[in-house]
Design a protein around this motif. Structure first.
Motif, mmCIF file in Angstrom:
data_model
loop_
_atom_site.group_PDB
_atom_site.id
_atom_site.type_symbol
_atom_site.label_atom_id
_atom_site.label_comp_id
_atom_site.label_asym_id
_atom_site.label_seq_id
_atom_site.Cartn_x
_atom_site.Cartn_y
_atom_site.Cartn_z
ATOM 1 N N CYS A 1 -0.925 2.843 -9.632
ATOM 2 C CA CYS A 1 -1.545 2.894 -8.303
ATOM 3 C C CYS A 1 -2.160 1.551 -7.923
ATOM 4 O O CYS A 1 -2.030 1.099 -6.777
ATOM 5 C CB CYS A 1 -2.601 3.996 -8.244
ATOM 6 N N ILE A 2 -2.813 0.917 -8.874
ATOM 7 C CA ILE A 2 -3.411 -0.400 -8.603
ATOM 8 C C ILE A 2 -2.326 -1.407 -8.234
ATOM 9 O O ILE A 2 -2.463 -2.165 -7.273
ATOM 10 C CB ILE A 2 -4.235 -0.888 -9.815
ATOM 11 N N MET A 3 -1.228 -1.395 -8.981
ATOM 12 C CA MET A 3 -0.138 -2.336 -8.704
ATOM 13 C C MET A 3 0.478 -2.079 -7.323
ATOM 14 O O MET A 3 0.750 -3.021 -6.577
ATOM 15 C CB MET A 3 0.940 -2.244 -9.792
ATOM 16 N N LEU A 4 0.671 -0.802 -6.972
ATOM 17 C CA LEU A 4 1.237 -0.498 -5.663
ATOM 18 C C LEU A 4 0.254 -0.846 -4.551
ATOM 19 O O LEU A 4 0.651 -1.356 -3.509
ATOM 20 C CB LEU A 4 1.661 0.971 -5.576
ATOM 21 N N SER B 1 0.936 -3.343 -1.534
ATOM 22 C CA SER B 1 0.739 -2.914 -0.159
ATOM 23 C C SER B 1 -0.219 -3.845 0.584
ATOM 24 O O SER B 1 0.007 -4.192 1.741
ATOM 25 C CB SER B 1 0.199 -1.486 -0.141
ATOM 26 N N THR B 2 -1.285 -4.256 -0.092
ATOM 27 C CA THR B 2 -2.252 -5.177 0.527
ATOM 28 C C THR B 2 -1.600 -6.515 0.829
ATOM 29 O O THR B 2 -1.839 -7.115 1.883
ATOM 30 C CB THR B 2 -3.472 -5.365 -0.400
ATOM 31 N N TYR C 1 -3.839 -5.437 6.641
ATOM 32 C CA TYR C 1 -4.942 -4.488 6.739
ATOM 33 C C TYR C 1 -6.136 -5.181 7.394
ATOM 34 O O TYR C 1 -6.415 -6.348 7.116
ATOM 35 C CB TYR C 1 -5.358 -3.987 5.354
ATOM 36 N N PRO C 2 -6.873 -4.459 8.235
ATOM 37 C CA PRO C 2 -7.997 -5.082 8.938
ATOM 38 C C PRO C 2 -9.289 -5.101 8.121
ATOM 39 O O PRO C 2 -10.373 -4.935 8.649
ATOM 40 C CB PRO C 2 -8.131 -4.205 10.176
ATOM 41 N N PHE C 3 -9.177 -5.259 6.818
ATOM 42 C CA PHE C 3 -10.356 -5.326 5.956
ATOM 43 C C PHE C 3 -10.004 -6.125 4.716
ATOM 44 O O PHE C 3 -8.837 -6.339 4.402
ATOM 45 C CB PHE C 3 -10.834 -3.928 5.547
ATOM 46 N N GLU C 4 -11.033 -6.549 4.023
ATOM 47 C CA GLU C 4 -10.837 -7.227 2.744
ATOM 48 C C GLU C 4 -11.182 -6.223 1.653
ATOM 49 O O GLU C 4 -12.281 -5.682 1.612
ATOM 50 C CB GLU C 4 -11.750 -8.452 2.651
ATOM 51 N N ARG C 5 -10.219 -5.974 0.764
ATOM 52 C CA ARG C 5 -10.414 -4.957 -0.270
ATOM 53 C C ARG C 5 -11.101 -5.553 -1.485
ATOM 54 O O ARG C 5 -10.767 -6.632 -1.949
ATOM 55 C CB ARG C 5 -9.054 -4.373 -0.682
ATOM 56 N N ASN C 6 -12.077 -4.823 -1.998
ATOM 57 C CA ASN C 6 -12.756 -5.177 -3.231
ATOM 58 C C ASN C 6 -12.087 -4.374 -4.343
ATOM 59 O O ASN C 6 -12.154 -3.143 -4.356
ATOM 60 C CB ASN C 6 -14.246 -4.843 -3.119
ATOM 61 N N GLU C 7 -11.438 -5.060 -5.268
ATOM 62 C CA GLU C 7 -10.645 -4.409 -6.317
ATOM 63 C C GLU C 7 -11.461 -3.399 -7.120
ATOM 64 O O GLU C 7 -11.022 -2.275 -7.363
ATOM 65 C CB GLU C 7 -10.067 -5.475 -7.254
ATOM 66 N N ARG C 8 -12.656 -3.771 -7.528
ATOM 67 C CA ARG C 8 -13.475 -2.870 -8.339
ATOM 68 C C ARG C 8 -13.879 -1.636 -7.543
ATOM 69 O O ARG C 8 -13.796 -0.509 -8.035
ATOM 70 C CB ARG C 8 -14.729 -3.574 -8.864
ATOM 71 N N ILE D 1 -0.446 5.490 0.401
ATOM 72 C CA ILE D 1 0.145 4.180 0.159
ATOM 73 C C ILE D 1 1.563 4.375 -0.352
ATOM 74 O O ILE D 1 1.775 5.107 -1.316
ATOM 75 C CB ILE D 1 -0.690 3.379 -0.874
ATOM 76 N N VAL D 2 2.523 3.749 0.325
ATOM 77 C CA VAL D 2 3.916 3.907 -0.064
ATOM 78 C C VAL D 2 4.546 2.561 -0.376
ATOM 79 O O VAL D 2 4.155 1.533 0.165
ATOM 80 C CB VAL D 2 4.734 4.632 1.026
ATOM 81 N N ASN D 3 5.510 2.613 -1.279
ATOM 82 C CA ASN D 3 6.292 1.435 -1.631
ATOM 83 C C ASN D 3 7.397 1.298 -0.587
ATOM 84 O O ASN D 3 8.281 2.146 -0.499
ATOM 85 C CB ASN D 3 6.877 1.593 -3.034
ATOM 86 N N GLN D 4 7.349 0.241 0.207
ATOM 87 C CA GLN D 4 8.302 0.035 1.285
ATOM 88 C C GLN D 4 9.718 -0.226 0.777
ATOM 89 O O GLN D 4 10.664 -0.241 1.558
ATOM 90 C CB GLN D 4 7.839 -1.111 2.188
#
Length: 154
Positions: free
Chosen positions: A13-16, A20-21, A26-33, A89-92
């Motif tokens: 899931c993390i890798m996908l 995806s990111t 995406y209109p945000f910055e994702r924090n991995e943790r 979240i889908v793998n395109q």
């Protein structure tokens, strides 16, 4: 094949999500943790409560096509529980409408089995992808589009 996610699916899931990111605006910055904590929380809680759902759609050779994270909230309008899709979240690289359909069908069946009647799915995708997602869900599931807005304080 759609399966409930467990601890051994976390890295997939993390890798996908990372893919995806990278591939989407995406209109945000994702924090991995923070996001990983959210993922693990839903994976853990789904085994004790039907109010949480973490599912993945895998190919026969064990490649993750997509995943969904969802949890309920209680509507303050009528007291009903609503299953809220947090991530789809889908793998395109695969047929994304097929994957979304399999994930939503599983989620809807889960909600029905636990006497639920409602679900919702917001999109945090870029404009064109958000409209495609909304239109697809509207046509496939006879869903009612409701619009929201996100603002950034400057």
């Amino acid at each position: 094949m759609v399966v409930k996610l467990n601890d051994n699916h976390i890295v997939d899931c993390i890798m996908l999500m990372n893919k995806s990111t990278k591939d989407n605006d995406y209109p945000f910055e994702r924090n991995e943790r923070m996001w990983t904590e959210h993922l693990c929380n839903i994976v853990n809680k789904q085994y004790d409560s039907p109010h949480y759902l973490a599912i993945g759609n895998y190919t026969d050779d064990n490649k993750l096509r997509g995943f969904m994270l969802a949890s309920t909230f209680k509507s303050y309008y009528n007291g009903e529980f609503v299953m809220d899709v947090k991530d789809c979240i889908v793998n395109q690289d695969f047929n994304s409408s097929f994957t979304v359909t399999r994930l939503f069908d599983y989620m809807i069946k889960h909600v029905k089995e636990h006497n639920g009647t409602r679900w919702r799915a917001d999109s945090v995708r870029a404009d064109d992808k958000a409209e495609e997602y909304l239109t697809f869900l509207q046509k496939k599931y006879n869903a009612t589009p409701l619009y929201g807005v996100h603002g950034k304080i400057q």
